[in-house]
Design an enzyme around this catalytic site. Structure first.
Site, short mmCIF file in Angstrom:
data_model
loop_
_atom_site.label_atom_id
_atom_site.label_comp_id
_atom_site.label_asym_id
_atom_site.label_seq_id
_atom_site.Cartn_x
_atom_site.Cartn_y
_atom_site.Cartn_z
N HIS A 15 3.66 17.83 4.92
CA HIS A 15 3.34 17.94 3.50
C HIS A 15 3.38 19.39 3.08
O HIS A 15 2.67 20.22 3.63
CB HIS A 15 1.93 17.38 3.30
CG HIS A 15 1.56 17.12 1.89
ND1 HIS A 15 1.57 18.08 0.92
CD2 HIS A 15 1.14 15.98 1.27
CE1 HIS A 15 1.16 17.55 -0.23
NE2 HIS A 15 0.91 16.29 -0.03
N LYS B 250 7.70 12.20 -11.48
CA LYS B 250 8.09 13.47 -12.10
C LYS B 250 9.22 13.24 -13.11
O LYS B 250 9.32 13.93 -14.12
CB LYS B 250 8.54 14.46 -11.03
CG LYS B 250 8.80 15.87 -11.58
CD LYS B 250 8.91 16.89 -10.47
CE LYS B 250 10.26 16.81 -9.80
NZ LYS B 250 11.33 17.40 -10.63
#
Length: 915
Positions: free
Chosen positions: A144, A577
């Site tokens: 991540h 997004k």
């Protein structure tokens, strides 16, 4: 008198806070402690009363901090967030144990609850066993780019959690209580004196090591234990099942060391070293368990009998000790240990730390070791030692079935654009004049099918290709070598990011053929070809693309070698997004409905891989509700989902919490698979209303993010995105390309930045506008229809529940301070004002639909958590704003940069699911 169930939590938080305060006073002095306490109290007033005087006082306090004071303040509040997390986790364990001890009705998400629900709907144990034979549940760990926790910090936290648990489990004598408290103080002191940040950016192998730590902590022991628990519950329901042994339906996968999308540091060498590190963890665990098992099974001839097979296994042992001549189990295990140690040497190139008693031949496969363990198991059961067969030996046998010699199936992922360029270069060299990238889709498909029909490779070892092509070919060759070394289970999945066409899948097939992983002349494919549909447009196209792929005879032939099961991955982050929270969720839901129909028509089993993040803006939220909210037929006993960032630590850093989260995945998958037919399909009017809401929310979100002049500048100036790009928290860059375009920014840092400034914009923006528009066009019955959707449709209810959580974690007062970092006052007021208006519209709409008086009325546990932790989290935001202001005026001040990075860590810890 009503028992206050949360009193122990408050006591733990107060105790840990007091110990941290004492540590600060002792280490930094009373003036620093007094300053921290004054900031905390002022921040509480600011939050509680929206007190303007408190804001002025707070700003004055923060403005006056020296650089060293700032660092100490940030560290103190950051560590309190970590300690509050530990206390909450321990309270969850405490409450779960109390629930079980009281014999209360099983809670939703537990195995007992799931099995009872299935039994009530007519599913017997034998039917469930048959279903689990083909089930596949897999959380997949991913590296991540905004994971901020150091392993050293996690180790300190684990020790504190262990000591808290020790205080809970048994009555302590006064001396024992003093010793435990002293150990807690020492652990907190260690935490305070441990560097919070890494001095250098993580390398890929550092990320691999971090991920493997969760296998040591949780998975290697808890996962086999959970499978054994399912066996016991089913056998208890139907004793006729006897000694039930289920196949490994639950596995933990990984992307760490195999995810090349945008990460040039994942090379063939890194892949090879990742697989070796994974194998070393698995083999090391088995060797330790065999050693412990040998110490335990001291059964002697004359006192207990043994099977002929066990005696033969003992006779083959290389154990030379005369002291064990009459101990056949120990002799057998000593021989097995020697063979496994030889396997370790053969696979990894070095011997284990604990040497065997004598040399032996290595195991050729995990199946050989499994047969020897089964021999011990069967002998013990046949000669009155069933209790010994059910303990450590049972755990080890299950672990070997699940983890093999490779530990975790590693996925390889790459972007479709890369595959396209590589295949184009191979074709133009093999077929001079062939401009693959200039062809339309149909011509590409025809050309790729032609290549798949011939055994001739495209690549030549005598030619030199561009660096990108050479790197990709090396990866595929390394994958083939790994299949030979560890078995095909070690690298079973190849994922195509940004999949948007049939040719994207066929390009991957070509590269698999080049490596010998796909062998057309044998009609054999040793790995899964998995498209990842990410954008709104790609999600809409997914059913059509898979329908066309399934219509190709060559692909149908390949499916036959994969059990006629096809995995499809759905991207939550990029679709959010791209189109916003509501449209992303709705597009994912529609894509699943379309895929279910296509797969049913072609008689192919669908396995969905959900690319969910930790935050709601990236598809996060409670896993149990998320799985149950899937459309009918989308969960067919098989599901995978990513686990990312600080969520991995939160879910699996504590073994008991990890066991609970694994149990939730299994229970939800069973319920969603077998009870989906009982749930009514959403009404047409619900689907129509959802489409109307989505269209309006999409327009509002795109209008702000992509169509508002200056928004890009506002985002970069009002959030920590620039500083995140500098932080040593991951091996991948924050943006796919150089520049500041929102389109090029990775979804993870996009969401993470909005979380840090407490707006959480990707998790809610557009919903208020959508509801306002819907009610305007449906003035008579619009609100009631939305309320009915919330009551009767789990998908819509889950969307609103997740949005409720995000809105409650946001804070416009704090966000206003971040907005103040935007230099252009006109731009700042226009955009922040618009965001505030939308937030209020969204919150009002949510409360009106759910019937709540306040946010989180329906989730009292989270409401309590926010009440407990946010007075300590808010100061971090206030300090961070001031640090950002100073940093952007004085770029060369390393101490200010350090303070910003520590504050990022603390805020992420306090929010828990921020990225």
């Amino acid at each position: 008198m009503t028992h206050d169930k949360d009193a122990p939590l408050r006591e733990d938080i107060r105790m840990l806070g007091r110990m941290l305060g004492d540590t600060v006073r002792e280490q930094q002095g009373a003036p620093v402690f007094d300053l921290i306490e004054r900031i905390r109290q002022t921040s509480v007033r600011f939050r509680r009363d929206d007190d303007r005087h408190a804001r002025t006082e707070l700003e004055g306090l923060l403005d006056g901090l020296s650089r060293e004071q700032t660092i100490q303040v940030v560290r103190a509040f950051s560590y309190f967030s970590h300690l509050a997390n530990i206390a909450e986790d321990q309270h969850h364990i405490r409450r779960s144990r109390a629930h079980l001890i009281a014999g209360s009705t099983p809670r939703a998400g537990s195995l007992e609850h799931a099995l009872r629900a299935l039994h009530d709907h007519g599913y017997g144990p034998a039917e469930l066993v048959a279903y689990l034979e083909t089930a596949a549940v897999s959380p997949v760990l991913t590296a991540h780019p905004t994971e901020v926790q150091r392993k050293s910090i996690l180790n300190c936290q684990a020790e504190i959690a262990r000591l808290l648990d020790q205080r809970d489990r048994m009555p302590l004598t006064p001396e024992e209580e003093e010793q435990t408290d002293e150990a807690l103080r020492a652990a907190i002191l260690t935490l305070w004196q441990t560097r919070m940040l890494r001095p250098a950016r993580l390398a890929v192998l550092d990320e691999v090591a971090n991920g493997l730590s969760y296998f040591d902590t949780t998975f290697l022991r808890q996962l086999p234990g959970l499978v054994a628990r399912v066996e016991d519950l089913l056998a208890r329901l139907d004793p006729a099942l006897g000694s039930l042994e289920l196949p490994p339906f639950l596995r933990v996968g990984s992307w760490i060391g195999g995810d090349r999308d945008g990460n040039p540091y994942v090379t063939a060498e890194i892949l090879d070293r990742t697989l070796s590190l994974q194998a070393s963890v698995a083999l090391g665990y088995y060797l330790d368990e065999l050693h412990a098992l040998g110490a335990r099974l001291s059964l002697a001839n004359g006192l207990v009998s043994a099977s002929e097979a066990l005696l033969e296994l003992a006779a083959r042992s290389t154990d030379p000790s005369p002291q064990r001549n009459d101990e056949p189990y120990r002799r057998a295990i000593a021989g097995m240990y020697a063979r496994l140690a030889a396997t370790h040497l053969e696979l990894l190139g070095f011997a284990p730390a604990r040497h065997p008693v004598a040399p032996a031949a290595p195991y050729a496969s995990p199946a050989e070791l499994q047969r020897d363990l089964d021999t011990i198991h069967e002998s013990l059961r046949a000669h009155g030692s069933t209790a010994l067969a059910r303990g450590r030996l049972r755990q080890l046998r299950h672990a070997l079935r699940v983890f093999g010699f490779h530990l975790a199936p590693l996925d390889l992922r790459q972007n479709s654009d890369v595959f396209e360029r590589v295949v184009a270069e191979l074709l133009i060299v093999a077929r001079p004049g062939c401009d693959y990238r200039a062809l339309d889709e149909e011509a590409r498909i025809a050309l790729l099918l032609d290549e798949l029909a011939t055994p001739r490779p495209l690549a030549s070892v005598h030619l030199r290709y561009c660096d990108e092509t050479e790197s990709e070919l090396a990866i595929f060759r390394a994958a083939r070598a790994a299949h030979r070394r560890f078995g095909v289970e070690a690298l079973p999945n190849f994922i195509i990011s940004k999949a948007g066409s049939v040719s994207d899948l066929l390009e991957l097939a070509i590269l698999l053929k080049e490596a010998g992983i796909l062998r057309p002349h044998e009609q054999t494919l040793d790995a899964n070809i998995i498209p990842l549909f990410e954008t709104i447009e790609d999600l809409e196209s997914a059913p059509r693309i898979m329908d066309r792929v399934f219509g190709l005879p060559v692909y149908q032939g390949l499916l036959g070698t994969r059990g006629r099961c096809q995995e499809v991955m759905l991207g939550y982050s990029d679709s959010n997004k791209d189109g916003g929270f509501l449209t992303s969720g709705w597009s994912l839901y529609k894509a699943e409905i379309g895929l279910v129909e296509v797969f049913n028509r072609h008689k192919v089993r669908l396995r969905l891989f959900h690319g969910r993040g930790g935050s709601v803006g990236r598809g996060g939220g409670p896993s149990y509700q998320a799985i149950l909210a899937q459309p009918g037929g989308a969960v067919q006993g098989q599901i995978r989902m990513t686990e990312q960032g600080e969520v991995i630590a939160a879910k699996y850093g504590n073994p008991e919490v990890g066991r609970r989260n694994l149990e939730v995945l299994v229970a939800a998958t069973l319920e969603a698979s077998l009870l989906a037919g009982d749930a009514p399909a959403p009404r047409t009017e619900f689907l129509d209303a959802m489409q109307t809401l989505s269209d309006a929310a999409f327009a509002a979100y795109r209008g702000l993010v992509y169509e508002t002049d200056g928004f890009e500048r506002y985002f970069w100036e009002s959030t920590v995105i620039s500083e995140i790009a500098e932080l040593n928290i991951g091996s991948r860059p924050a943006s796919r390309k150089k520049g500041t375009r929102i389109e090029d920014l990775r979804a993870i840092p996009w969401v993470f930045s909005w979380s840090q400034c407490r707006l959480m914009l990707p998790g809610w923006f557009g919903f208020g506008s959508a509801v306002r528009s819907f009610l305007a066009s449906h003035p008579q019955d619009g609100l009631e229809r939305l309320r009915t959707m919330h009551r009767e449709w789990s998908f819509f209810a889950t969307l609103l529940s997740n949005m409720d959580m995000v809105l409650a974690k946001s804070d416009l007062a704090i966000a206003s301070r971040y907005a103040g970092l935007v230099k252009d006052e006109t731009l700042r007021e226009a955009i922040f004002g618009r965001i505030c208006d939308e937030w209020h519209a969204t919150a009002d709409a949510l409360l009106a639909i759910t019937g709540q008086d306040e946010l989180l009325d329906g989730n009292p546990l989270l409401k309590r958590s926010i009440r407990n932790r946010f007075p300590y989290l808010d100061p971090l935001n206030h300090v961070q704003v001031e640090l950002l202001r100073r940093h952007r005026e004085q770029h060369d001040d390393e101490r200010i940069r350090l303070g910003i990075h520590i504050s990022i860590n603390g805020i992420a810890a306090g929010l828990r699911n921020s990225g």
